[in-house]
Design an enzyme around this catalytic site. Structure first.
Site, PDB file in Angstrom:
ATOM      1  N   GLY A 119       0.979  -1.344  -0.028  1.00 29.93           N
ATOM      2  CA  GLY A 119      -0.010  -0.101   0.027  1.00 29.93           C
ATOM      3  C   GLY A 119       0.925   1.104   0.088  1.00 29.93           C
ATOM      4  N   VAL A 171      -4.207 -11.367   4.766  1.00 28.89           N
ATOM      5  CA  VAL A 171      -4.070 -11.597   6.175  1.00 28.89           C
ATOM      6  C   VAL A 171      -5.352 -11.832   6.984  1.00 28.89           C
ATOM      7  CG1 VAL A 171      -1.849 -10.711   6.440  1.00 28.89           C
ATOM      8  CG2 VAL A 171      -3.730  -9.227   6.681  1.00 28.89           C
ATOM      9  N   LYS A 218     -13.192  -7.198   7.468  1.00 28.99           N
ATOM     10  CA  LYS A 218     -12.519  -8.506   7.841  1.00 28.99           C
ATOM     11  C   LYS A 218     -11.069  -7.964   8.137  1.00 28.99           C
ATOM     12  CE  LYS A 218     -14.974 -12.102   5.482  1.00 28.99           C
ATOM     13  NZ  LYS A 218     -14.920 -13.121   4.384  1.00 28.99           N
ATOM     14  N   TYR A 258     -15.601   0.817   7.482  1.00 28.59           N
ATOM     15  CA  TYR A 258     -14.183   1.198   7.797  1.00 28.59           C
ATOM     16  C   TYR A 258     -14.214   1.903   9.087  1.00 28.59           C
ATOM     17  CZ  TYR A 258      -9.659   3.628   7.386  1.00 28.59           C
ATOM     18  OH  TYR A 258      -8.398   4.037   7.113  1.00 28.59           O
ATOM     19  N   TYR A 315      -6.154  -7.583  23.782  1.00 26.92           N
ATOM     20  CA  TYR A 315      -4.829  -8.525  23.952  1.00 26.92           C
ATOM     21  C   TYR A 315      -3.746  -7.865  24.814  1.00 26.92           C
ATOM     22  CZ  TYR A 315      -5.914 -11.796  20.149  1.00 26.92           C
ATOM     23  OH  TYR A 315      -6.260 -12.688  19.405  1.00 26.92           O
ATOM     24  N   ARG A 328      -9.595   9.465  -3.339  1.00 24.07           N
ATOM     25  CA  ARG A 328      -9.257  10.819  -2.456  1.00 24.07           C
ATOM     26  C   ARG A 328      -8.853  11.936  -2.991  1.00 24.07           C
ATOM     27  NH1 ARG A 328      -6.053   7.029   1.879  1.00 24.07           N
ATOM     28  NH2 ARG A 328      -5.306   6.079   0.184  1.00 24.07           N
TER      29      ARG A 328
HETATM   30  N1  UDP Z   1     -13.851  15.370  -1.823  1.00 22.08           N
HETATM   31  C1  UDP Z   1     -14.037  16.434  -2.934  1.00 22.08           C
HETATM   32  N2  UDP Z   1     -13.722  15.901  -3.993  1.00 22.08           N
HETATM   33  C2  UDP Z   1     -13.082  14.780  -4.259  1.00 22.08           C
HETATM   34  C3  UDP Z   1     -12.780  13.789  -3.396  1.00 22.08           C
HETATM   35  C4  UDP Z   1     -12.972  13.948  -2.224  1.00 22.08           C
HETATM   36  O1  UDP Z   1     -14.380  17.271  -2.647  1.00 22.08           O
HETATM   37  O2  UDP Z   1     -12.926  14.376  -5.653  1.00 22.08           O
HETATM   38  C5  UDP Z   1     -13.569  15.774  -0.533  1.00 22.08           C
HETATM   39  C6  UDP Z   1     -14.390  14.713   0.609  1.00 22.08           C
HETATM   40  O3  UDP Z   1     -15.795  14.993   0.317  1.00 22.08           O
HETATM   41  C7  UDP Z   1     -13.853  14.907   1.880  1.00 22.08           C
HETATM   42  C8  UDP Z   1     -12.521  15.463   1.645  1.00 22.08           C
HETATM   43  O4  UDP Z   1     -12.464  15.891   0.117  1.00 22.08           O
HETATM   44  O5  UDP Z   1     -14.673  15.986   2.413  1.00 22.08           O
HETATM   45  C9  UDP Z   1     -11.347  14.417   1.762  1.00 22.08           C
HETATM   46  O6  UDP Z   1     -11.877  13.142   1.032  1.00 22.08           O
HETATM   47  P1  UDP Z   1     -10.909  12.120   1.084  1.00 22.08           P
HETATM   48  O7  UDP Z   1     -11.671  11.059   0.296  1.00 22.08           O
HETATM   49  O8  UDP Z   1      -9.441  12.330   0.541  1.00 22.08           O
HETATM   50  O9  UDP Z   1     -10.532  11.468   2.279  1.00 22.08           O
HETATM   51  P2  UDP Z   1     -11.566  11.364   3.730  1.00 22.08           P
HETATM   52  O10 UDP Z   1     -10.994  12.338   4.803  1.00 22.08           O
HETATM   53  O11 UDP Z   1     -12.867  11.800   3.649  1.00 22.08           O
HETATM   54  O12 UDP Z   1     -11.212   9.955   4.430  1.00 22.08           O
END
Ligand code: UDP
Length: 310
Positions: A10, A57, A91, A145, A159, A186
């Site tokens: 990752g 895993v 999981k 999540y 644990y 993201r």
């Molecule tokens: N976001 C956005 N446009 C995108 C992707 C994400 O405006 O194309 C916004 C999303 O709504 C959130 C923030 O950016 O408020 C961060 O999103 P991300 O998915 O990076 O991570 P999160 O902090 O939500 O896990």
């Protein structure tokens, strides 16, 4: 010294592995490649300190020989990923955490759970200290999540309390840098990718929600300091440099010398309205604070995505 890293292909784990190897630590990386990518660890192929194994895993697994550290990092971590594969995500937080904890207990290794700021949900306390219990919708689309990671924290403490496992947990806030997947959904890869391809930036909602972005090298330095410390308490690692998503869009366009071009989209369900870590505990216990400025980190990340798009 020998470390096992689950989710080793990752984005964040691959950077941690680079840091471990540079500290002469032998690394066994395990990943089922559901969201990981072998290209993230390709440069380690001929590294004698590095061992790769394709392994889910969430299924029972064994590692031969001595192990000093177990970093449990395996999990989908992007909202579009975990909403698509919620059962695998649950999981990774539950079965996989038990397997990683069993391994650490058997080997008498230091166990580091990579938890998340999602523990705090859509927070009603701002900024978020580790003492905040959070505000999570247990039946919402993000619950696979958030609740899996909360379960993972509970399992880690169980644990520690009942088996004496030497545990640590880091709550990771938004992190960015090279090796993020361009299409992982993201906001950092999304906006940079869109801007570089001349597309409008997909701002969700009115863009007033905030995030605080930490460069990946700062994060993995914090995780490694935590591993070497004796603390069992959860520790936030993140950059308190908070901005709205609109400001983030403006910053990307300004960095690329482009006019601001936005395509507003619906705000996903349960999207946290604010997020910023309190990092006093990391400062006090680990003498850690971020060193990479947003400007420098974004430049490096843009340079990486430019190469990906050639
Ligand atoms: N976001 C956005 N446009 C995108 C992707 C994400 O405006 O194309 C916004 C999303 O709504 C959130 C923030 O950016 O408020 C961060 O999103 P991300 O998915 O990076 O991570 P999160 O902090 O939500 O896990």
């Amino acid at each position: 010294m020998r470390a096992v890293v689950t989710g080793g292909a990752g984005f964040v784990p691959s950077h941690l592995i680079d840091l471990l190897v540079s500290n002469e630590i032998h690394v066994v990386a395990l990943d089922n490649l559901v969201t990981g990518d072998l290209r993230n660890i390709e440069h380690l192929r001929d590294e004698p300190l590095f061992e790769w194994r394709e392994q889910d895993v969430s299924e029972p697994f064994e590692v031969d020989g001595e192990v000093d550290y177990v970093f449990h990092m395996a999990s989908p971590a992007s909202p579009i990923d975990y909403v698509k594969i919620p059962i695998e995500t649950l999981k990774a937080g539950s079965y996989a955490t038990h397997h990683a904890l069993e391994l650490a207990t058997e080997k008498e290794a230091r166990f580091v759970l990579c938890s998340t700021s999602e523990i705090y949900g859509d927070p009603e306390v701002h900024p978020q200290p580790e003492s905040y219990f959070g505000n999570v919708n247990s039946i919402g689309i993000r619950s696979c999540y958030d609740e899996a990671k909360r379960y993972a924290e509970a399992a880690t403490m169980a644990y520690h309390r009942t088996k004496g496992t030497n545990t640590a947990m880091v709550r990771i806030f938004n992190t960015y840098g090279p090796r993020m997947r361009l299409n992982d959904g993201r906001v950092v890869p999304a906006f940079i990718g869109q801007a570089l391809q001349g597309k409008p930036l997909t701002v969700f909602g009115d863009g007033s929600q905030t995030r605080s972005f930490c460069y990946v090298s700062d994060l993995v330095r914090g995780i490694w300091l935590l591993a070497q410390s004796g603390t069992h308490l959860p520790v936030n690692i993140g950059n308190p440099n908070e901005m709205t998503i609109s400001q983030f869009a403006e910053a990307i366009c300004a960095e690329l010398d482009l006019p601001l071009n936005i395509s507003p989209q619906a705000l996903p369900e349960d999207d946290p309205k604010v997020r910023r870590p309190v990092i006093d505990r990391a400062k006090e216990l680990l003498d850690w604070e971020p060193q990479i400025s947003f400007e420098d980190g974004i430049k490096e990340t843009i340079a990486y995505f430019k190469k990906q798009l050639i």
